[in-house]
Scaffold this motif. Sequence first.
Motif, PDB file in Angstrom:
ATOM      1  N   ASP A  90       0.805  -1.510   0.259  1.00  0.00           N
ATOM      2  CA  ASP A  90      -0.252   0.236   0.165  1.00  0.00           C
ATOM      3  C   ASP A  90       1.034   1.237  -0.214  1.00  0.00           C
ATOM      4  N   VAL A  91       1.475   1.095  -1.103  1.00  0.00           N
ATOM      5  CA  VAL A  91       3.032   2.613  -0.957  1.00  0.00           C
ATOM      6  C   VAL A  91       2.186   3.401  -1.516  1.00  0.00           C
ATOM      7  N   LYS A  92       2.525   4.582  -1.121  1.00  0.00           N
ATOM      8  CA  LYS A  92       1.849   6.331  -1.059  1.00  0.00           C
ATOM      9  C   LYS A  92       3.179   6.583  -2.017  1.00  0.00           C
ATOM     10  N   LEU A  93       2.688   7.919  -3.333  1.00  0.00           N
ATOM     11  CA  LEU A  93       4.056   8.062  -3.180  1.00  0.00           C
ATOM     12  C   LEU A  93       3.781   9.583  -3.883  1.00  0.00           C
ATOM     13  N   SER A  94       4.939  10.941  -3.738  1.00  0.00           N
ATOM     14  CA  SER A  94       4.453  12.018  -5.033  1.00  0.00           C
ATOM     15  C   SER A  94       5.781  11.917  -5.982  1.00  0.00           C
ATOM     16  N   GLY A  95       4.725  11.580  -6.659  1.00  0.00           N
ATOM     17  CA  GLY A  95       6.288  12.049  -7.796  1.00  0.00           C
ATOM     18  C   GLY A  95       6.379  10.452  -7.249  1.00  0.00           C
ATOM     19  N   CYS A  96       7.938   9.952  -7.534  1.00  0.00           N
ATOM     20  CA  CYS A  96       8.282   9.133  -6.755  1.00  0.00           C
ATOM     21  C   CYS A  96       8.588   9.062  -5.823  1.00  0.00           C
TER      22      CYS A  96
END
Length: 214
Positions: A90-96
């Motif tokens: 369930d990884v959340k990204l901001s860009g990469c």
Amino acid sequence: MRTRSGPRAAVAALTAALALGVAGCVPQEEPTTPPPSSSDGGNAAEQLGQLTVATAGSMKGYSRERFPHWRDTGKNCDVRDTILQRDGKDVKLSGCNVVGGRWESVYDGRSAADPSEVDIDHMVPLANAWRSGADEWDNAKRSDFANDTTRPQLFAVSASSNRSKGDQDPSQWKPANRSYWCKYAQDWVTVKHYWKLTVTSAEKAALTDMLEGC
């Protein structure tokens, strides 16, 4: 009897041949699981036997800066983000850039929901590599080692387990999670074998014992 058994034998042979032919034409399913990240126990034991046994070298001249990491992998992200994304759920990204998710440390079973609570461990620590041959490399090769995402060298683990491990080899430190010992030994050997690093006699004995449990 001969005139009756001959045709029957021919029919039986033809039937068997057809059955084999049909079986041989059945398409095989492609493997759906990715290749293992390390050798199995047998291959790891063989690779371990191929490693040079030597006393640990000097720490003279060592610093983490001699192993440049983490390499950039995009805008505002690096190899650390790559491993966090690979090992998390369930990884959340901001860009990469990894900003959230869930991680469970294979070393001790501890979980984390904040990436700042997760360390990226080098399976073979940088200082251990220095003492076992990397002191003779140039910084470019040491950087390749420190950022190696192809071999089982980088793992997202609990900060406490990473700091407990430090630069110790398997004769000095093992994961609290005993069920991971086999995989740990396999991965350690895979990395040292690929990079042609040496092992101490105590290290080799500990790895041998761990691999016997595979």
